[in-house]
Design a protein around this motif. Structure first.
Motif, PDB file in Angstrom:
ATOM      1  N   GLY A 268       0.841  -1.188   0.000  1.00  0.00           N
ATOM      2  CA  GLY A 268       0.000   0.000   0.000  1.00  0.00           C
ATOM      3  C   GLY A 268       0.870   1.229   0.000  1.00  0.00           C
ATOM      4  O   GLY A 268       1.685   1.424  -0.902  1.00  0.00           O
ATOM      5  N   ASP A 269       0.770   2.043   1.034  1.00  0.00           N
ATOM      6  CA  ASP A 269       1.595   3.243   1.108  1.00  0.00           C
ATOM      7  C   ASP A 269       2.921   2.941   1.801  1.00  0.00           C
ATOM      8  O   ASP A 269       3.250   3.499   2.849  1.00  0.00           O
ATOM      9  N   LEU A 270       3.670   2.042   1.186  1.00  0.00           N
ATOM     10  CA  LEU A 270       5.069   1.840   1.529  1.00  0.00           C
ATOM     11  C   LEU A 270       5.848   2.707   0.548  1.00  0.00           C
ATOM     12  O   LEU A 270       6.000   2.381  -0.626  1.00  0.00           O
ATOM     13  N   PHE A 271       6.314   3.843   1.018  1.00  0.00           N
ATOM     14  CA  PHE A 271       6.714   4.929   0.131  1.00  0.00           C
ATOM     15  C   PHE A 271       8.071   4.690  -0.515  1.00  0.00           C
ATOM     16  O   PHE A 271       9.091   4.644   0.168  1.00  0.00           O
ATOM     17  N   ALA A 272       8.082   4.590  -1.852  1.00  0.00           N
ATOM     18  CA  ALA A 272       9.326   4.668  -2.613  1.00  0.00           C
ATOM     19  C   ALA A 272       9.670   6.122  -2.911  1.00  0.00           C
ATOM     20  O   ALA A 272      10.838   6.453  -3.131  1.00  0.00           O
ATOM     21  N   ASP A 273       8.657   6.986  -2.943  1.00  0.00           N
ATOM     22  CA  ASP A 273       8.857   8.432  -3.115  1.00  0.00           C
ATOM     23  C   ASP A 273       7.643   9.156  -2.581  1.00  0.00           C
ATOM     24  O   ASP A 273       6.811   8.564  -1.868  1.00  0.00           O
ATOM     25  N   GLY A 274       7.520  10.451  -2.928  1.00  0.00           N
ATOM     26  CA  GLY A 274       6.409  11.257  -2.446  1.00  0.00           C
ATOM     27  C   GLY A 274       5.424  11.581  -3.546  1.00  0.00           C
ATOM     28  O   GLY A 274       4.938  10.686  -4.237  1.00  0.00           O
ATOM     29  N   ALA A 275       5.118  12.870  -3.742  1.00  0.00           N
ATOM     30  CA  ALA A 275       4.093  13.282  -4.706  1.00  0.00           C
ATOM     31  C   ALA A 275       4.591  14.468  -5.519  1.00  0.00           C
ATOM     32  O   ALA A 275       5.435  15.252  -5.069  1.00  0.00           O
ATOM     33  N   LEU A 276       4.032  14.607  -6.721  1.00  0.00           N
ATOM     34  CA  LEU A 276       4.443  15.686  -7.613  1.00  0.00           C
ATOM     35  C   LEU A 276       4.080  17.060  -7.046  1.00  0.00           C
ATOM     36  O   LEU A 276       4.867  18.001  -7.110  1.00  0.00           O
ATOM     37  N   GLY A 277       2.890  17.189  -6.498  1.00  0.00           N
ATOM     38  CA  GLY A 277       2.464  18.484  -5.992  1.00  0.00           C
ATOM     39  C   GLY A 277       3.358  19.024  -4.896  1.00  0.00           C
ATOM     40  O   GLY A 277       3.580  20.234  -4.798  1.00  0.00           O
ATOM     41  N   SER A 278       3.890  18.139  -4.059  1.00  0.00           N
ATOM     42  CA  SER A 278       4.778  18.532  -2.965  1.00  0.00           C
ATOM     43  C   SER A 278       6.253  18.505  -3.358  1.00  0.00           C
ATOM     44  O   SER A 278       7.123  18.654  -2.495  1.00  0.00           O
ATOM     45  N   HIS A 279       6.540  18.292  -4.647  1.00  0.00           N
ATOM     46  CA  HIS A 279       7.916  18.224  -5.146  1.00  0.00           C
ATOM     47  C   HIS A 279       8.709  17.095  -4.494  1.00  0.00           C
ATOM     48  O   HIS A 279       9.934  17.184  -4.360  1.00  0.00           O
ATOM     49  N   THR A 280       8.034  16.023  -4.081  1.00  0.00           N
ATOM     50  CA  THR A 280       8.734  14.910  -3.441  1.00  0.00           C
ATOM     51  C   THR A 280       8.675  13.616  -4.242  1.00  0.00           C
ATOM     52  O   THR A 280       9.286  12.624  -3.844  1.00  0.00           O
ATOM     53  N   ALA A 281       7.932  13.571  -5.356  1.00  0.00           N
ATOM     54  CA  ALA A 281       8.030  12.431  -6.261  1.00  0.00           C
ATOM     55  C   ALA A 281       9.446  12.395  -6.823  1.00  0.00           C
ATOM     56  O   ALA A 281      10.029  13.437  -7.145  1.00  0.00           O
ATOM     57  N   CYS A 282      10.022  11.199  -6.938  1.00  0.00           N
ATOM     58  CA  CYS A 282      11.426  11.067  -7.321  1.00  0.00           C
ATOM     59  C   CYS A 282      11.549  10.912  -8.836  1.00  0.00           C
ATOM     60  O   CYS A 282      10.986   9.971  -9.419  1.00  0.00           O
ATOM     61  N   LEU A 283      12.297  11.823  -9.458  1.00  0.00           N
ATOM     62  CA  LEU A 283      12.397  11.921 -10.908  1.00  0.00           C
ATOM     63  C   LEU A 283      13.826  11.674 -11.377  1.00  0.00           C
ATOM     64  O   LEU A 283      14.793  11.874 -10.637  1.00  0.00           O
TER      65      LEU A 283
END
Length: 536
Positions: A268-283
């Motif tokens: 489920g929410d076992l985080f590999a990264d965050g979210a785009l809106g918060s600038h925490t999705a990993c790119l």
């Protein structure tokens, strides 16, 4: 506990969405299962044995929806408390915060839904502005994507070691570990009665919307063991949607806790990264509006260890992954786990990836190769896609146009399970189907029929229960009854136009989901044969 005796229910005089009979107008339910579907004429043979006869009066009967990614307590708190979704400005949000804070007797004021990208001020409130509205109260306000939050001085003061956590800001929103810490502090102040009321609100709202099952994505960074245990107990003792829990904690400890709590997976929410809106999705490439690439929470090696541990335990694993770099890490880790414990064993468990937004063709092919289930949220595109949406602000037009490629995933044979990630986007099953069928990037659109399947049978398949989520004899009788206008059949070669009402197609019809057309309203929801919602 509500008494649950086996009953026989005959529904007749409507339209039954069933592959067993595309012209079915009646359905017989015996206990928890569907016993028969067919015509009104043939249904007369069952009228004398039915405990209840439901006259449909032309209504549509479908499988109940499955929301494959929710957070029940947070959703209920938004439903019953401070919801900042749709606030037109920062000033309006501060006024709403002040009004709620004025009525707060004690504890923490918890709210959700602010989105600075849609405000004319173009920013979140400062700590001083938040404190001014809070009037000294402890306040926690999650951003719309739930990957950053505003926290008042009073709440920060009771959060241990907050200033030392990655993602801490002395004046602005908190992200990363600092956000997780302040969220734990806020949720720790909820009483058992407040938690139960919030969870009940979510279950009731889901039932009102024709949702018969929820996948709760819990974990130590998003909720707590106590929260998931309370929700599963509540669902078991009340008439409402089925709830299947996922526990997002890494490794052997996560597997053990998932087993102890009765969760169906360690993911489920076992985080590999965050979210785009918060600038925490990993790119792989920096944001268009920031000079960094986001945040990686897990390495491919950690992911491989977790998938291997889950596979050895016969338990489904899953990861939250949005950015292309995070998705690449998940794919590398799952592939490595397959080399360690056997690729066929890994594929058999249908490990999940939540959100899975930034996929190129190579990643889509890898999902199919590794047998991964994509648990996705079409409402994200409806909320943040399009030429003027948040995705373009964060990534630029070219990269934004590649997000949420549902059509490519289906063509490759990737199983889709639709959800809302509520409270990130609201519980809204027909709106979700519409969002997929009318994706703001046309090449990513899928047929309404495929979208409906992803939001019904897809949720059951994600649990390994391939026989359910469809109205055929022998399947679990979780269904919904809808007031609709005309039923239509989509032409297979045109995903937007080409609607037909010709019954000779032999294909069960669905409501017209064209934007601007009113969506169906639910008048009855049944879960395993029990009516859990009946419109007044």
């Amino acid at each position: 506990m509500t008494e649950r005796t086996a009953r026989t229910v005959l529904l007749r005089g409507g339209n039954v969405y069933s592959p067993a009979d595309p012209f079915a107008t009646a359905m017989l339910v015996e206990g928890e299962h569907i016993a028969w579907v067919g015509s009104d004429g043939a249904a007369e043979a069952y009228a004398d044995v039915a405990d209840e006869i439901v006259e449909l009066n032309g209504a549509l009967v479908t499988p109940a929806f499955v929301d494959a990614h929710v957070h029940a307590t947070s959703t209920g708190l938004a439903l019953t408390g401070l919801d900042l979704t749709g606030c037109p400005s920062m000033a309006a949000a501060l006024e709403r915060i002040a009004a709620f804070a004025a009525d707060l007797a004690d504890g923490v004021l918890i709210g959700h839904g602010w989105d600075e990208t849609k405000w004319p001020e173009g920013r979140a409130p400062s700590l001083a502005e938040l404190d001014g509205a809070a009037g000294g109260a402890a306040v926690y306000l999650s951003r719309t994507d739930v990957h950053s939050a505003l926290a008042s001085t009073a709440l920060r003061a009771v959060t241990p070691d907050l200033a030392a956590q990655p993602g801490h800001s002395a004046d602005g929103p908190l992200s990363r570990d600092a956000h997780h810490a302040v969220r734990r502090a806020a949720l720790a102040h909820l009483t058992a009665e407040q938690r139960r009321a919030a969870q009940l609100a979510t279950l009731r709202r889901a039932a009102e919307l024709g949702i018969g099952a929820l996948h709760e994505c819990a974990g130590p960074d998003i909720s707590s063991e106590q929260d998931l245990a309370a929700l599963l107990a509540l669902a078991a003792e009340t008439d409402g949607p089925d709830v299947f829990g996922y526990w997002g904690e890494l490794g052997e400890a996560g597997v053990a806790t998932a087993r102890r709590l009765g969760a169906v997976g360690a993911g489920g929410d076992l985080f590999a990264d965050g979210a785009l809106g918060s600038h925490t999705a990993c790119l792989h490439t920096p944001y268009a509006d920031a000079d960094h690439t986001g945040t990686a929470y897990l390495t491919a090696e950690q992911i491989a260890d977790h998938v291997a541990a889950c596979t050895e335990a016969g338990l489904q694993a899953g990861f939250h992954a949005i950015g292309d770099a995070a998705i690449a890490a998940v794919l590398d880790g799952v592939r490595a786990a397959g080399e360690r414990v056997g690729a066929a064993r890994v594929r058999a468990l249908r490990h999940r990836v939540e959100h899975a937004e930034a996929l190129d063709d190579k990643a889509v092919a890898a999902f199919a190769e590794l047998g991964l289930t994509a648990s996705v949220q079409p409402a994200f595109d409806a909320a943040w896609g399009g030429p003027d949406g948040m995705y373009v602000q964060r990534l630029g037009a070219e990269r934004a146009a590649g997000l949420n490629p549902f059509a490519a995933m289906l063509r490759a044979g990737v199983p889709l399970a639709f959800g809302s990630d509520a409270p990130v986007t609201p519980l809204d099953p027909w709106g979700t189907v519409r969002a997929a069928a009318f994706h703001l990037t046309p090449e990513h659109r899928i047929s309404a029929r495929a979208a409906f399947t992803a939001h019904t049978r897809g949720g059951w398949r994600a649990l390994g229960r391939d026989q359910d989520g469809v109205l055929v004899p022998g399947a679990v009788a979780s269904y919904a009854v809808w007031d609709v206008a005309d039923l239509v059949v989509q032409a297979p070669d045109d995903r937007v136009a080409g609607w037909s009402t010709d019954p000779r197609s032999g294909t069960p019809g669905l409501p017209d989901l064209t934007p601007g057309v009113a969506l169906p309203t639910c008048n009855r929801t049944a879960v395993r044969g029990r009516t859990v919602y009946l419109a007044s």
